[in-house]
Design a protein around this motif. Structure first.
Motif, PDB file in Angstrom:
ATOM      1  N   GLY A 117       0.799  -1.211   0.000  1.00  0.00           N
ATOM      2  CA  GLY A 117       0.000   0.000   0.000  1.00  0.00           C
ATOM      3  C   GLY A 117       0.834   1.264   0.000  1.00  0.00           C
ATOM      4  N   SER A 118       0.278   2.303  -0.600  1.00  0.00           N
ATOM      5  CA  SER A 118       0.921   3.614  -0.629  1.00  0.00           C
ATOM      6  C   SER A 118       0.491   4.429   0.587  1.00  0.00           C
ATOM      7  CB  SER A 118       0.532   4.374  -1.900  1.00  0.00           C
ATOM      8  OG  SER A 118       0.965   3.692  -3.061  1.00  0.00           O
ATOM      9  N   VAL A 119       1.438   5.174   1.162  1.00  0.00           N
ATOM     10  CA  VAL A 119       1.138   6.075   2.275  1.00  0.00           C
ATOM     11  C   VAL A 119       1.041   7.493   1.732  1.00  0.00           C
ATOM     12  CG1 VAL A 119       1.933   7.002   4.482  1.00  0.00           C
ATOM     13  CG2 VAL A 119       2.307   4.574   3.930  1.00  0.00           C
ATOM     14  N   ILE A 120      -0.099   8.133   1.969  1.00  0.00           N
ATOM     15  CA  ILE A 120      -0.300   9.529   1.585  1.00  0.00           C
ATOM     16  C   ILE A 120      -0.585  10.330   2.851  1.00  0.00           C
ATOM     17  CG2 ILE A 120      -1.754  11.164   0.327  1.00  0.00           C
ATOM     18  CD1 ILE A 120      -2.256   9.002  -1.738  1.00  0.00           C
ATOM     19  N   CYS A 121       0.220  11.356   3.109  1.00  0.00           N
ATOM     20  CA  CYS A 121       0.010  12.232   4.259  1.00  0.00           C
ATOM     21  C   CYS A 121      -0.709  13.498   3.810  1.00  0.00           C
ATOM     22  CB  CYS A 121       1.333  12.600   4.909  1.00  0.00           C
ATOM     23  SG  CYS A 121       2.137  11.232   5.776  1.00  0.00           S
ATOM     24  N   VAL A 122      -1.529  14.042   4.704  1.00  0.00           N
ATOM     25  CA  VAL A 122      -2.248  15.288   4.440  1.00  0.00           C
ATOM     26  C   VAL A 122      -2.014  16.219   5.623  1.00  0.00           C
ATOM     27  CG1 VAL A 122      -4.454  16.352   3.875  1.00  0.00           C
ATOM     28  CG2 VAL A 122      -4.015  13.975   3.177  1.00  0.00           C
ATOM     29  N   CYS A 137     -12.146  12.392   3.230  1.00  0.00           N
ATOM     30  CA  CYS A 137     -12.837  12.207   1.956  1.00  0.00           C
ATOM     31  C   CYS A 137     -12.000  11.390   0.976  1.00  0.00           C
ATOM     32  CB  CYS A 137     -13.197  13.562   1.351  1.00  0.00           C
ATOM     33  SG  CYS A 137     -14.500  14.429   2.261  1.00  0.00           S
ATOM     34  N   LEU A 138     -10.698  11.587   1.007  1.00  0.00           N
ATOM     35  CA  LEU A 138      -9.819  10.802   0.152  1.00  0.00           C
ATOM     36  C   LEU A 138      -9.920   9.315   0.520  1.00  0.00           C
ATOM     37  CD1 LEU A 138      -7.742  11.358  -2.116  1.00  0.00           C
ATOM     38  CD2 LEU A 138      -5.975  11.390  -0.347  1.00  0.00           C
ATOM     39  N   ALA A 139      -9.916   9.035   1.825  1.00  0.00           N
ATOM     40  CA  ALA A 139     -10.039   7.651   2.279  1.00  0.00           C
ATOM     41  C   ALA A 139     -11.409   7.074   1.936  1.00  0.00           C
ATOM     42  CB  ALA A 139      -9.778   7.574   3.780  1.00  0.00           C
ATOM     43  N   LEU A 140     -12.468   7.860   2.120  1.00  0.00           N
ATOM     44  CA  LEU A 140     -13.816   7.396   1.787  1.00  0.00           C
ATOM     45  C   LEU A 140     -13.953   7.101   0.301  1.00  0.00           C
ATOM     46  CD1 LEU A 140     -15.898   9.876   3.976  1.00  0.00           C
ATOM     47  CD2 LEU A 140     -15.916   7.368   4.198  1.00  0.00           C
ATOM     48  N   ARG A 141     -13.414   7.984  -0.537  1.00  0.00           N
ATOM     49  CA  ARG A 141     -13.510   7.782  -1.981  1.00  0.00           C
ATOM     50  C   ARG A 141     -12.754   6.523  -2.411  1.00  0.00           C
ATOM     51  NH1 ARG A 141     -17.017   8.255  -5.405  1.00  0.00           N
ATOM     52  NH2 ARG A 141     -16.415   6.087  -5.688  1.00  0.00           N
ATOM     53  N   ALA A 142     -11.563   6.307  -1.820  1.00  0.00           N
ATOM     54  CA  ALA A 142     -10.776   5.119  -2.155  1.00  0.00           C
ATOM     55  C   ALA A 142     -11.506   3.846  -1.746  1.00  0.00           C
ATOM     56  CB  ALA A 142      -9.410   5.193  -1.482  1.00  0.00           C
ATOM     57  N   SER A 143     -12.072   3.842  -0.542  1.00  0.00           N
ATOM     58  CA  SER A 143     -12.778   2.641  -0.087  1.00  0.00           C
ATOM     59  C   SER A 143     -14.038   2.397  -0.904  1.00  0.00           C
ATOM     60  CB  SER A 143     -13.119   2.760   1.404  1.00  0.00           C
ATOM     61  OG  SER A 143     -14.012   3.832   1.653  1.00  0.00           O
ATOM     62  N   ALA A 144     -14.692   3.455  -1.367  1.00  0.00           N
ATOM     63  CA  ALA A 144     -15.857   3.290  -2.229  1.00  0.00           C
ATOM     64  C   ALA A 144     -15.471   2.667  -3.570  1.00  0.00           C
ATOM     65  CB  ALA A 144     -16.546   4.630  -2.452  1.00  0.00           C
ATOM     66  N   ARG A 227       1.376  -3.416   4.427  1.00  0.00           N
ATOM     67  CA  ARG A 227       1.249  -4.827   4.091  1.00  0.00           C
ATOM     68  C   ARG A 227      -0.203  -5.254   3.924  1.00  0.00           C
ATOM     69  NH1 ARG A 227       4.659  -5.233   8.433  1.00  0.00           N
ATOM     70  NH2 ARG A 227       3.041  -6.287   9.642  1.00  0.00           N
ATOM     71  N   GLY A 228      -1.111  -4.606   4.652  1.00  0.00           N
ATOM     72  CA  GLY A 228      -2.483  -5.094   4.670  1.00  0.00           C
ATOM     73  C   GLY A 228      -3.489  -4.263   3.908  1.00  0.00           C
ATOM     74  N   PHE A 229      -3.085  -3.079   3.424  1.00  0.00           N
ATOM     75  CA  PHE A 229      -4.031  -2.186   2.766  1.00  0.00           C
ATOM     76  C   PHE A 229      -3.461  -1.710   1.433  1.00  0.00           C
ATOM     77  CE2 PHE A 229      -5.026  -2.060   7.232  1.00  0.00           C
ATOM     78  CZ  PHE A 229      -6.413  -1.959   7.290  1.00  0.00           C
ATOM     79  N   ASP A 230      -4.360  -1.269   0.557  1.00  0.00           N
ATOM     80  CA  ASP A 230      -3.937  -0.685  -0.713  1.00  0.00           C
ATOM     81  C   ASP A 230      -3.508   0.768  -0.545  1.00  0.00           C
ATOM     82  OD1 ASP A 230      -4.715  -2.974  -2.431  1.00  0.00           O
ATOM     83  OD2 ASP A 230      -6.728  -2.467  -1.761  1.00  0.00           O
ATOM     84  N   LEU A 231      -4.114   1.446   0.428  1.00  0.00           N
ATOM     85  CA  LEU A 231      -3.852   2.861   0.649  1.00  0.00           C
ATOM     86  C   LEU A 231      -3.905   3.171   2.138  1.00  0.00           C
ATOM     87  CD1 LEU A 231      -3.541   5.834  -0.332  1.00  0.00           C
ATOM     88  CD2 LEU A 231      -6.048   5.919  -0.477  1.00  0.00           C
ATOM     89  N   VAL A 232      -2.923   3.950   2.602  1.00  0.00           N
ATOM     90  CA  VAL A 232      -2.919   4.460   3.979  1.00  0.00           C
ATOM     91  C   VAL A 232      -2.906   5.981   3.894  1.00  0.00           C
ATOM     92  CG1 VAL A 232      -1.739   4.490   6.200  1.00  0.00           C
ATOM     93  CG2 VAL A 232      -1.619   2.442   4.757  1.00  0.00           C
ATOM     94  N   VAL A 233      -3.929   6.623   4.458  1.00  0.00           N
ATOM     95  CA  VAL A 233      -4.025   8.080   4.479  1.00  0.00           C
ATOM     96  C   VAL A 233      -3.784   8.551   5.911  1.00  0.00           C
ATOM     97  CG1 VAL A 233      -5.457  10.101   4.007  1.00  0.00           C
ATOM     98  CG2 VAL A 233      -5.699   8.043   2.590  1.00  0.00           C
ATOM     99  N   VAL A 234      -2.824   9.438   6.097  1.00  0.00           N
ATOM    100  CA  VAL A 234      -2.464   9.915   7.438  1.00  0.00           C
ATOM    101  C   VAL A 234      -2.784  11.397   7.543  1.00  0.00           C
ATOM    102  CG1 VAL A 234      -0.659  10.073   9.180  1.00  0.00           C
ATOM    103  CG2 VAL A 234      -0.570   8.235   7.473  1.00  0.00           C
ATOM    104  N   ASP A 235      -3.632  11.748   8.506  1.00  0.00           N
ATOM    105  CA  ASP A 235      -3.967  13.140   8.788  1.00  0.00           C
ATOM    106  C   ASP A 235      -2.971  13.669   9.818  1.00  0.00           C
ATOM    107  OD1 ASP A 235      -5.365  15.564   8.906  1.00  0.00           O
ATOM    108  OD2 ASP A 235      -6.606  14.850  10.572  1.00  0.00           O
TER     109      ASP A 235
END
Length: 347
Positions: A117-122, A137-144, A227-235
């Motif tokens: 998974g990619s880590v994206i910080c905001v 919203c970025l996390a919600l859109r990705a999970s949708a 390892r377990g997710f496609d995307l990790v978004v960190v606030d």
């Protein structure tokens, strides 16, 4: 799920292996003699053979397979490599020297579907810029879009990103349950422990007094998240603490939400001076205002990732505990879709 297999009659070695496996969130199948190991040999994700049973295992000529280790409690044993070759093992693990490595190997064995998974910080260029809203919203859109997504709240004084989502009462682990973790966290165990909503898992804070997140705990969570997710978004918080710096060093991209007013630009420039010490790819999401966009971007000196116009009804929607609409025709939805397309590797 099949469990790692241990073949040993050395009770002291077995005690060590059970303890090490527990640190990785794993349970073991144990065979004291090679004959008892046959039903598990091809099914186990990893086989650890005690040096005491190596010759006996070799005598049975087991089928060749990957993920076989020879484990010894005697690092000075000159016969270890002969035994390793005899049983078809890929490496020798000497305890206690290689204990941390063995924790990692057990944890990897219990992650049957490893992702990358990619880590994206905001981070907000100033207070109230909307960074937490964008992260959520970025996390919600990705999970949708059926991307397995982890949303990590790193701002312990931000009020809780789970509250922003309207899920502050959802059962599951919070940072307070994880801050003592310094070693490997099993990705599957992390997913099972956190509040989850479809393909979105959320790690936020308990209410009340909130301790700082140790850098080691953030590192363990993000490694498990990758390892377990496609995307990790960190606030992120605007005042970088060791945990925030840890997240930045692991970020593929960091998005800075900047407001186009004089104070907002000056504040964002100061934030960037700190952020860029710890990560390379930093981009701006611009909130238009009284300063024209070109002037803002020249002042910031980083690429633009997109524009987020003001949405007067968004605050009221969030305060009602409702989630914003993120369809492709909405401003937020279109921005998040564009960001995901640009920032994530093509699948």
């Amino acid at each position: 799920m099949n469990r790692p297999l241990v073949i040993t009659e050395d009770h002291a070695l077995l005690d060590d292996l059970v303890r090490i496996a527990a640190a990785a969130g794993a349970q073991l199948d144990v065979a004291h003699v090679p004959a008892h190991a046959r039903p598990f040999w091809n099914l186990a994700p990893l086989v650890a053979i005690g040096a005491d049973q190596a010759d006996a295992v070799a005598a049975t000529s087991p089928p060749t397979r990957d993920q076989v280790l020879l484990v010894t409690r005697d690092p000075e044993d000159q016969d270890s490599w002969r035994k390793c070759v005899a049983v078809g093992a890929q490496s020798v693990v000497a305890l206690p020297t290689d204990e941390r490595r063995l924790v990692d190997l057990f944890a990897d064995a219990m992650d049957p579907d490893p992702r990358s998974g990619s880590v994206i910080c905001v981070i907000g260029g100033r207070g109230g810029a909307g960074a937490s809203v964008l992260a959520a919203c970025l996390a919600l859109r990705a999970s949708a879009d059926h991307l397995r997504t982890l949303l990590v709240d790193a701002d312990r004084l931000g009020g809780g990103i789970d509250a922003l989502l309207g899920h502050e009462e959802a059962p599951g682990a919070r940072w307070g349950d994880l801050v003592a973790r310094e070693g490997r966290i099993n990705a599957s165990a992390l997913q099972a422990a956190l509040p989850a909503f479809g393909d979105l898992a959320v790690l936020s804070f308990h209410r009340g007094e909130v301790p700082a997140i140790p850098a080691q705990a953030m590192r363990s969570v993000l490694e498990a998240g990758r390892r377990g997710f496609d995307l990790v978004v960190v606030d992120l918080p605007r005042h970088l603490d060791p945990a925030a710096i840890e997240a930045l060093t692991r970020a593929k991209t960091t998005l800075t939400v900047a407001t186009a007013d004089v104070r907002g630009v000056l504040s964002t420039v100061q934030i960037l001076s700190e952020v860029r010490k710890h990560t390379a790819d930093v981009r701006a999401v611009l909130r238009p205002g009284v300063v024209d966009d070109d002037t803002v971007m020249i002042s910031l000196g980083i690429p633009s990732a997109g524009t987020l116009p003001d949405q007067p009804r968004l605050t009221a929607t969030l305060n009602r505990g409702e989630l914003p609409r993120l369809g492709p025709r909405t401003v937020l939805g279109a921005l998040c879709t564009s960001l995901l397309r640009d920032l994530l590797p093509a699948t």
